[in-house]
Design a protein around this motif. Structure first.
Motif, PDB file in Angstrom:
ATOM      1  N   GLY A 189     -35.121  19.560  30.589  1.00 57.23           N
ATOM      2  CA  GLY A 189     -36.006  18.582  31.188  1.00 57.23           C
ATOM      3  C   GLY A 189     -36.280  18.832  32.652  1.00 57.23           C
ATOM      4  O   GLY A 189     -37.077  18.136  33.260  1.00 57.23           O
ATOM      5  N   GLN A 190     -35.619  19.850  33.225  1.00 54.56           N
ATOM      6  CA  GLN A 190     -35.800  20.143  34.648  1.00 54.56           C
ATOM      7  C   GLN A 190     -37.058  20.979  34.870  1.00 54.56           C
ATOM      8  O   GLN A 190     -37.347  21.874  34.083  1.00 54.56           O
ATOM      9  CB  GLN A 190     -34.592  20.900  35.186  1.00 54.56           C
ATOM     10  CG  GLN A 190     -33.281  20.126  35.071  1.00 54.56           C
ATOM     11  CD  GLN A 190     -33.279  18.883  35.927  1.00 54.56           C
ATOM     12  OE1 GLN A 190     -33.820  18.902  37.030  1.00 54.56           O
ATOM     13  NE2 GLN A 190     -32.709  17.811  35.439  1.00 54.56           N
ATOM     14  N   ILE A 191     -37.771  20.696  35.968  1.00 55.52           N
ATOM     15  CA  ILE A 191     -39.002  21.434  36.247  1.00 55.52           C
ATOM     16  C   ILE A 191     -38.693  22.778  36.889  1.00 55.52           C
ATOM     17  O   ILE A 191     -39.422  23.738  36.738  1.00 55.52           O
ATOM     18  CB  ILE A 191     -39.949  20.613  37.148  1.00 55.52           C
ATOM     19  CG1 ILE A 191     -41.278  21.355  37.359  1.00 55.52           C
ATOM     20  CG2 ILE A 191     -39.296  20.305  38.481  1.00 55.52           C
ATOM     21  CD1 ILE A 191     -42.065  21.584  36.138  1.00 55.52           C
ATOM     22  N   ILE A 242     -45.060  24.932  32.193  1.00 51.87           N
ATOM     23  CA  ILE A 242     -43.853  24.109  32.202  1.00 51.87           C
ATOM     24  C   ILE A 242     -42.798  24.709  31.280  1.00 51.87           C
ATOM     25  O   ILE A 242     -41.606  24.752  31.616  1.00 51.87           O
ATOM     26  CB  ILE A 242     -44.191  22.668  31.788  1.00 51.87           C
ATOM     27  CG1 ILE A 242     -45.121  22.030  32.826  1.00 51.87           C
ATOM     28  CG2 ILE A 242     -42.925  21.830  31.625  1.00 51.87           C
ATOM     29  CD1 ILE A 242     -45.657  20.682  32.421  1.00 51.87           C
ATOM     30  N   ARG A 243     -43.231  25.208  30.146  1.00 46.92           N
ATOM     31  CA  ARG A 243     -42.266  25.822  29.212  1.00 46.92           C
ATOM     32  C   ARG A 243     -41.611  27.048  29.831  1.00 46.92           C
ATOM     33  O   ARG A 243     -40.397  27.240  29.722  1.00 46.92           O
ATOM     34  CB  ARG A 243     -42.973  26.206  27.915  1.00 46.92           C
ATOM     35  CG  ARG A 243     -42.044  26.887  26.930  1.00 46.92           C
ATOM     36  CD  ARG A 243     -42.686  27.127  25.595  1.00 46.92           C
ATOM     37  NE  ARG A 243     -41.739  27.743  24.677  1.00 46.92           N
ATOM     38  CZ  ARG A 243     -41.961  27.900  23.385  1.00 46.92           C
ATOM     39  NH1 ARG A 243     -43.102  27.494  22.856  1.00 46.92           N
ATOM     40  NH2 ARG A 243     -41.050  28.469  22.623  1.00 46.92           N
ATOM     41  N   ALA A 244     -42.402  27.893  30.482  1.00 43.52           N
ATOM     42  CA  ALA A 244     -41.845  29.080  31.136  1.00 43.52           C
ATOM     43  C   ALA A 244     -40.826  28.688  32.186  1.00 43.52           C
ATOM     44  O   ALA A 244     -39.778  29.333  32.343  1.00 43.52           O
ATOM     45  CB  ALA A 244     -42.971  29.904  31.769  1.00 43.52           C
ATOM     46  N   THR A 245     -41.107  27.606  32.906  1.00 43.12           N
ATOM     47  CA  THR A 245     -40.199  27.145  33.950  1.00 43.12           C
ATOM     48  C   THR A 245     -38.902  26.615  33.362  1.00 43.12           C
ATOM     49  O   THR A 245     -37.809  26.920  33.831  1.00 43.12           O
ATOM     50  CB  THR A 245     -40.874  26.045  34.788  1.00 43.12           C
ATOM     51  OG1 THR A 245     -42.094  26.559  35.326  1.00 43.12           O
ATOM     52  CG2 THR A 245     -39.983  25.591  35.926  1.00 43.12           C
ATOM     53  N   ARG A 246     -39.012  25.841  32.312  1.00 37.24           N
ATOM     54  CA  ARG A 246     -37.824  25.212  31.732  1.00 37.24           C
ATOM     55  C   ARG A 246     -36.955  26.198  30.953  1.00 37.24           C
ATOM     56  O   ARG A 246     -35.741  26.016  30.871  1.00 37.24           O
ATOM     57  CB  ARG A 246     -38.253  24.059  30.826  1.00 37.24           C
ATOM     58  CG  ARG A 246     -38.880  22.915  31.596  1.00 37.24           C
ATOM     59  CD  ARG A 246     -39.295  21.779  30.682  1.00 37.24           C
ATOM     60  NE  ARG A 246     -39.829  20.658  31.452  1.00 37.24           N
ATOM     61  CZ  ARG A 246     -40.248  19.525  30.920  1.00 37.24           C
ATOM     62  NH1 ARG A 246     -40.191  19.347  29.612  1.00 37.24           N
ATOM     63  NH2 ARG A 246     -40.714  18.556  31.677  1.00 37.24           N
ATOM     64  N   GLU A 247     -37.548  27.201  30.374  1.00 32.50           N
ATOM     65  CA  GLU A 247     -36.778  28.181  29.606  1.00 32.50           C
ATOM     66  C   GLU A 247     -36.397  29.413  30.416  1.00 32.50           C
ATOM     67  O   GLU A 247     -35.667  30.271  29.937  1.00 32.50           O
ATOM     68  CB  GLU A 247     -37.561  28.617  28.370  1.00 32.50           C
ATOM     69  CG  GLU A 247     -37.731  27.523  27.333  1.00 32.50           C
ATOM     70  CD  GLU A 247     -38.429  27.999  26.082  1.00 32.50           C
ATOM     71  OE1 GLU A 247     -38.281  27.339  25.036  1.00 32.50           O
ATOM     72  OE2 GLU A 247     -39.120  29.038  26.133  1.00 32.50           O
TER      73      GLU A 247
END
Length: 313
Positions: free
Chosen positions: A307-309, A243-248
């Motif tokens: 906050g976006q996926i 999730i962190r990789a996706t959001r950043e």
């Protein structure tokens, strides 16, 4: 983060949860404003081959009108599998379209794997009896279908387990080492949020982490139940990193975490992801140099922790 939460510092505000913690410590700049447009709706079943083919044809038309060499399409696994079958038989589709698996459904499927692994081992009862999840909604949490609720439950349970596990580690230390560890944690806690990243890279924090890792390995060898629940924390960590990789917009972290997730899809019978995730990883690792550089550069923009996926290109 879990290490800091075991220590209370006088007059310091409580540390936020995982999302707030990442937002506070992320060093980022606001990205430029982008414009989002909507294409005409195709009134047909999205999983029909003819519909998917129409989407690919329309995508080529859009790419041509924008004078772009290629385009990126993001879709869930059910559509991705059909789109790839069509794309592999068309040279223009294959050379100009990059198909990506959507992160949202990938994360949901991985949460279903976590639920299947630990549901009957006591995780379901733990969530109900602790009030983290109601009995009527716990099946949606375990299956990953209730995405927000499932993420919240796993984060709460994982944080509680992390704090208990680290407290047990501190209690096992000799008095001198315990006081040294406590001092290290207080300095780390007081550095939040401005200097937290720099302090976390200091030698004394790295030494404490090495001792903690050695302790976990020793306890896991001597206690099978301890090792079992350690694996739960590791799986939740993989999920949160994804999730962190996706959001950043972390492209390399995205691919690395997917490689860690892949064996679990095979182990727990997630047939579709077991079949197409290796294809996705292979294609993303073998993209043309220009596209690969574009993907990697997205991580250098330092996107804020959103906050976006869906944030990757």
């Amino acid at each position: 983060m879990w290490m800091c939460k075991t220590v209370q510092v006088t007059d310091a505000p409580p540390l936020p949860a995982w999302t707030g913690f990442n937002r506070a410590t992320a060093k980022s700049i606001a990205p430029p404003i982008t414009k989002i447009g909507y294409l005409p709706v195709i009134d047909a079943s999205p999983t029909e081959m003819s519909t998917v083919n129409t989407v690919l044809v329309k995508s080529i038309d859009v790419i041509n009108k924008l004078n772009l060499p290629s385009g990126v399409l993001v879709m869930d696994q059910a559509i991705y599998s059909k789109a790839q079958q069509i794309r592999w038989q068309n040279q223009e589709f294959e050379s100009r379209l990059v198909l990506r698996l959507g992160e949202f459904h990938t994360a949901m499927s991985f949460m279903a794997v976590i639920g299947k692994q630990y549901k009957d081992a006591g995780l379901e009862d733990l969530m109900i009896e602790s009030g983290v999840s109601a009995q009527g909604s716990v099946n949606g949490v375990m299956s990953g279908h209730h995405y927000n609720r499932s993420i919240r439950c796993h984060k709460l349970v994982a944080e509680a387990m992390h704090r208990l596990r680290f407290s047990e580690f501190l209690d096992s230390l000799p008095e001198a080492e315990y006081l040294g560890a406590l001092d290290c944690l207080i300095r780390l806690r007081e550095s939040f949020p401005e200097d937290f990243s720099d302090e976390a890279k200091s030698d004394h924090v790295k030494m404490l982490q090495a001792k903690y890792k050695a302790h976990l390995e020793e306890r896991s060898r001597s206690n099978a139940n301890y090792a079992f629940w350690n694996s739960y924390l590791e799986m939740v960590q993989v999920l949160l990193l994804f999730i962190r990789a996706t959001r950043e917009g972390g492209w390399e972290l995205h691919l690395s975490v997917l490689r860690d997730m892949l064996p679990w899809y095979f182990a727990y019978g997630r047939v579709n992801y077991s079949r197409y995730l290796p294809v996705y990883l292979q294609e993303m690792s073998a993209l043309k140099v220009t596209i690969q550089v574009c993907m990697k550069n997205s991580a250098k923009v330092n996107l804020p922790f959103s906050g976006q996926i869906v944030r990757l290109p």
